[in-house]
Design an enzyme around this catalytic site. Structure first.
Site, short mmCIF file in Angstrom:
data_model
loop_
_atom_site.label_atom_id
_atom_site.label_comp_id
_atom_site.label_asym_id
_atom_site.label_seq_id
_atom_site.Cartn_x
_atom_site.Cartn_y
_atom_site.Cartn_z
N TYR A 58 14.65 -5.16 83.32
CA TYR A 58 16.11 -5.05 83.30
C TYR A 58 16.76 -6.29 83.88
CZ TYR A 58 16.35 -4.06 88.36
OH TYR A 58 16.28 -4.15 89.72
N LYS A 66 11.30 -8.47 86.98
CA LYS A 66 12.40 -7.52 87.23
C LYS A 66 12.09 -6.23 86.45
CE LYS A 66 17.41 -7.66 88.05
NZ LYS A 66 17.41 -7.20 89.44
N LEU A 73 11.74 -11.62 93.94
CA LEU A 73 12.45 -11.82 92.68
C LEU A 73 13.21 -13.15 92.77
CD1 LEU A 73 13.14 -10.19 90.01
CD2 LEU A 73 15.40 -9.99 91.03
N GLU A 124 12.13 -10.78 101.17
CA GLU A 124 13.44 -10.49 100.57
C GLU A 124 13.83 -9.08 100.97
OE1 GLU A 124 13.53 -10.23 96.27
OE2 GLU A 124 11.58 -9.24 96.16
#
Ligand SMILES: Cc1ncc(COP(=O)(O)O)c(C=O)c1O
Length: 292
Positions: A32, A152, A208, A184
């Protein structure tokens, strides 16, 4: 009513339907993107579509649409969902591509399934003045995700559990730590300021590659803010002068409390103030059509 795009058609959200045999539903087998749009103009569309391509390549799925087709669909969707004053509205587009419907539930790739393509929009709420003045609280948690965090993927169970753990602890985000390194957040990238230098972990399968992250680095370099990509140990994070979390929908969030301690002075710091002003100016340039 909200209009969504599903497999070639624009239709009301309430009427959009997929099969229970969709591999996105059964296996989380899909990828996505979330792309902001300011005043109806898509923000950093090129980098978002490139990351989508990278995610599709990583899960061995052919991109069902060409760049221009994506652009046309997403722009049409934004127009169909625009309110009374489109120039002032901030929306985000959510899009996902799954490996489609296969009539037998089997882990191996189906031979002839067509991907399922969904896109929808929702409003982006700007940072409220209280958060801007005070910052937010984050907690650190062990990173329980898989080895391919650069993809993702819609398979987000670990991220969901981690974010909920943060919410249960009255924090807005979980900062994820593996082998002593802070990588993250559950749905955001991590920055810290140490001795006036802005630092974010380098791209790797541990995180990411955020589009907001890249823009923040570009803005820092263009404006003479010292910055570098470097690992951040948990110990260093605890000593940071400033901590920020970045994402397309939350932009640049100042973290002023980490676990049970305050960060720096306990207020959003001077580098955050400067970067936020640069980021907002860039957004306004996109809204006016002066930047993309
Ligand atoms: C795990 C993770 N890291 C980082 C980000 C930030 O990426 P971007 O700036 O492209 O929104 C996200 C976005 O939701 C995310 O889910």
């Amino acid at each position: 009513v909200s209009i969504v795009y599903l497999n070639g058609r624009f239709e009301p959200l309430e009427e959009a339907r997929i099969s229970v045999m969709d591999r996105g539903f059964l296996f989380g087998d899909g990828v996505y993107e979330v792309i902001p749009a300011y005043g109806g103009r898509l923000f950093r569309l090129g980098p978002h579509l490139q990351r989508l391509q990278n995610s599709l390549d990583a899960i061995r799925l052919i991109n069902p649409l060409a760049t221009e087709q994506w652009r046309e669909i997403l722009e049409t969707l934004l127009q169909r969902n625009a309110g009374a004053q489109p120039e002032t509205e901030d929306q985000a587009v959510y899009l996902q591509v799954t490996r489609g419907v296969a009539m037998k539930r089997d882990h191996r790739f189906p031979e002839d399934s067509a991907p399922t393509v969904l896109a929808m929009t929702h409003p982006i709420l700007s940072l409220d003045p209280d958060t801007r003045a005070r910052g937010v609280r984050a907690i650190t948690l062990p990173d329980s995700r898989w080895q391919h965090c650069h993809v993702k993927a819609i398979t987000l169970l670990a991220n969901v559990l981690l974010r909920q753990e943060a919410v249960d602890a009255e924090a807005v985000e979980a900062i994820l730590v593996k082998d002593g390194l802070a990588n993250e957040g559950a749905a955001s990238n991590l920055f810290m300021v140490k001795q006036d230098v802005l630092i974010t972990p380098p791209k790797s399968p541990r995180l990411l590659p955020g589009i907001t992250r890249d823009l923040v680095l570009d803005l820092a370099r263009e404006n003479g803010i010292p910055c570098r990509e470097d690992e951040i140990s948990l110990d260093e994070l605890r000593q940071a002068e400033e901590i920020w979390l970045t994402s397309s929908t939350r932009e640049i969030l100042p973290v002023t409390e980490l676990d049970e301690s305050s960060v720096g002075t306990g207020r959003p710091g001077p580098v955050w103030n400067r970067m936020t002003a640069l980021y907002q100016a860039y957004k306004e340039a996109v809204r006016d059509g002066r930047a993309a």
